[in-house]
Scaffold this active site. Sequence first.
Site, PDB file in Angstrom:
ATOM      1  N   ASP A   1     -55.887  22.514  36.770  1.00 22.68           N
ATOM      2  CA  ASP A   1     -56.735  21.937  37.799  1.00 22.68           C
ATOM      3  C   ASP A   1     -57.846  21.152  37.094  1.00 22.68           C
ATOM      4  O   ASP A   1     -58.009  21.218  35.874  1.00 22.68           O
ATOM      5  CB  ASP A   1     -57.278  23.015  38.751  1.00 22.68           C
TER       6      ASP A   1
HETATM    7  C1  NOJ Z   1     -59.573  20.099  42.307  1.00 29.13           C
HETATM    8  C2  NOJ Z   1     -58.736  20.788  43.344  1.00 29.13           C
HETATM    9  O1  NOJ Z   1     -58.835  22.187  43.203  1.00 29.13           O
HETATM   10  C3  NOJ Z   1     -57.277  20.382  43.289  1.00 29.13           C
HETATM   11  O2  NOJ Z   1     -56.603  20.982  44.359  1.00 29.13           O
HETATM   12  C4  NOJ Z   1     -57.152  18.896  43.305  1.00 29.13           C
HETATM   13  O3  NOJ Z   1     -55.808  18.517  43.330  1.00 29.13           O
HETATM   14  C5  NOJ Z   1     -57.858  18.348  42.080  1.00 29.13           C
HETATM   15  N1  NOJ Z   1     -59.270  18.688  42.159  1.00 29.13           N
HETATM   16  C6  NOJ Z   1     -57.710  16.844  41.930  1.00 29.13           C
HETATM   17  O4  NOJ Z   1     -58.454  16.193  42.873  1.00 29.13           O
END
Ligand code: NOJ
Length: 758
Positions: free
Chosen positions: A296
């Site tokens: 993530d």
């Molecule tokens: C953080 C989020 O937790 C995730 O779900 C997302 O895809 C990413 N940022 C990218 O934006």
Amino acid sequence: MKKRVQLLFFSLLTYSVISCSQTDEIKYKNPKYNVNQRVEDLLSRMTLDEKIGQMNQYNGFWNVTGPAPVQGDQAKKYKHLREGLVGSMLNVRGAAQVRAVQKVAVEESRLGIPLIIGFDVIHGYETLSPIPLAEAASWDLKAIKKSAEMAALEASAAGINWTFAPMVDVSRDARWGRVMEGAGEDPYLGSQIAKARVQGFQGEDLSLHNTILACAKHFAGYGFAEAGRDYNTVDVGTSTLNNIIFPPFKASIDAGVKTFMNSFNELNGVPATGNTFLQRTVLKGEWQFDGFVVSDWGSIMEMMAHGHAKDLKHAAEIAANAGSDMDMESYAYVGHLSDLVKEGKVNEALIDDAVRRILTTKFELGLFEDPYKYCDELREKQVVGSKPVRDASLDMAKKSIVLLKNQDDLLPLAKEGVNIAVIGDLAADKTSPLGSWRIAAKDETAVSVLEGLQVYKQNIITYAKGADVALGEPNFITEVQINQNDKSDFSEAKKVAKKADVVVMVLGEHGFQSGEGRSRTKLGLPGVQQELLEEVYAVNKNIVLVLNNGRPLVLSWADKHIPAILEAWQLGTQSGHAIAQVLYGDYNPSGKLPMSFPRNEGQVPLYYNYKNTGRPVAPGKDVVFWSHYQDQKNDALYPFGHGLSYTKFEYSDIKVTPLPEGVEVKVNLKNIGDRAGKEVVQLYIRDVVASVTRPVKELKGFKLVSLSKNEEKSIRFVLTNKELGFYNNQGEFVVEPGEFSVFVGGSSKTVIETSFEL
Ligand code: NOJ
């Protein structure tokens, strides 16, 4: 400019030197070879740094159709792109922008490996469908699949070939803002929806220009953040992990999902990003997942704050060894992995494994044949916002609405001769219904409830705001400022309400009050809206409450006083039309709640599939020693699976018959109301005695059934070992003989029941 030409010349020169020095042909460029052969050929030509580059993902960093970056990280990222040190980018969107970055990767880097372009297409790209929790309320797998297909169609036309969706985290805690992004509290429903979404995004053939990679996220446990506070610690037992959290992830793999995202949280003391058990033992081991895992955002780096890695290099070492294949925005792999391999701390075979997985998806997407296949500006113009996409969004929106209460059949509204007062800031809002996670959608592009109601011209509509929900213009990044004090417009609202035959009040959360980073401890109507509701009720009791929200709310007062309540979530671009068509009965609602609605916050986490405990009932009058609260009931105000229709359904004649492969359950369903309608027939079981205790009810099947007036149908389910078994604490799937209860009905509460011996 001169420098750029020189560089290009240099890279072409290097390229020709390499090609000439190879004795064999360049197989990776030749589609006559299969994907494995092409991947191996390419891998054999890559330097260690280039391999690590494929494991590096950057956020979009400059307006690529405009001036190039000049300083800091921007310049570094651009340089890395040309050096083949970037495997993927996110948040670059639009056919022209994507073409520009792809051009650098393909035409200026040594090996010309195309980029995968990721984006959070969570519930649509520019045209938005309902938030995922709302879609889950439809229990309509075909419609959900179609919605994902449409999202892929639009996003792919805008250059994107990878969505960070579906979020398949089961969550039981309405305080967690990201429940809006998932399919609710149940692993069975969540698994079916996960499959539908993966199939919708990826289609039958990933190499088509209108299908994109899906990503099951967040592996794992993210929905169990303690106290519903986003990013918080997760500490769950083995049984919950195996039976509640894992199933939708496993279902995503069964549906062919190509990528996974790990999660921000730690799980039992080890951050998911650095968790070998999750990523290597379970995901790539037991489940034999052959796609790749992306971290993530910054989650590799965050292992330092977790207290698990001493510095970024250490974090890179832990993440790579644990099976995180791609680094989203931590700069950890690109900065340190090469040294770690040289120092023997990360085996190069693990790097090869990660790169193989990433390259395989690039070949499967067909990017080596045509890196610009998603970059057709004409197609973008024709597809984004087009009629088929808008129609699908309206269809999905209607199907997502849940009728929570309808006393004395106040709904549907008559189409003529009614004087309607429409009250609430959200009733006229054209942005909030788009919900959270709508990075590519433009503000003010949703149809408001007011606009939807105005389509029905034979009634008189008077609008009064009543009170602002939010102050200023809320956005994706900052905290929403809720109006806590200003009641200056209450009097106007009451005046309008007093004169009306019926009052439609549109209340709830602003679209940016749920989503990432948006946990809440209070689950009532935000700001002064509850007071507004009560004051309007004092002058006119004939109220239809239309709710806009991204999570279950506490509605105890409303349930006691307000005759009709419609759960309309955040329904996306076509929101107002969908709500109006349901209010007027042009569409008969059939949605059912995918999460329990609590009576108060103290009950949360609240879920229908709880365990019985050793003390489930009061031992005697006035004796306190049983599992309960002194001041509140145990059960939900509106349980999982609840949802009414404008018609009524009657269940009868439940019958269980043994089959060689399990049991057959049949039930009779009759439409006893005065119009056609759809019912979600739900089947639950209880394994009465088991070596690992089982929930009092578990959803194991459902069917969406259409019945015309007076029509009757026999509904059949088959329960096999797959439905009757569970994972024990050794992680083995077991089916234990003994007594099973079976419940069938239109919610987790209203059911007819029987039992059988296995
Ligand atoms: C953080 C989020 O937790 C995730 O779900 C997302 O895809 C990413 N940022 C990218 O934006």
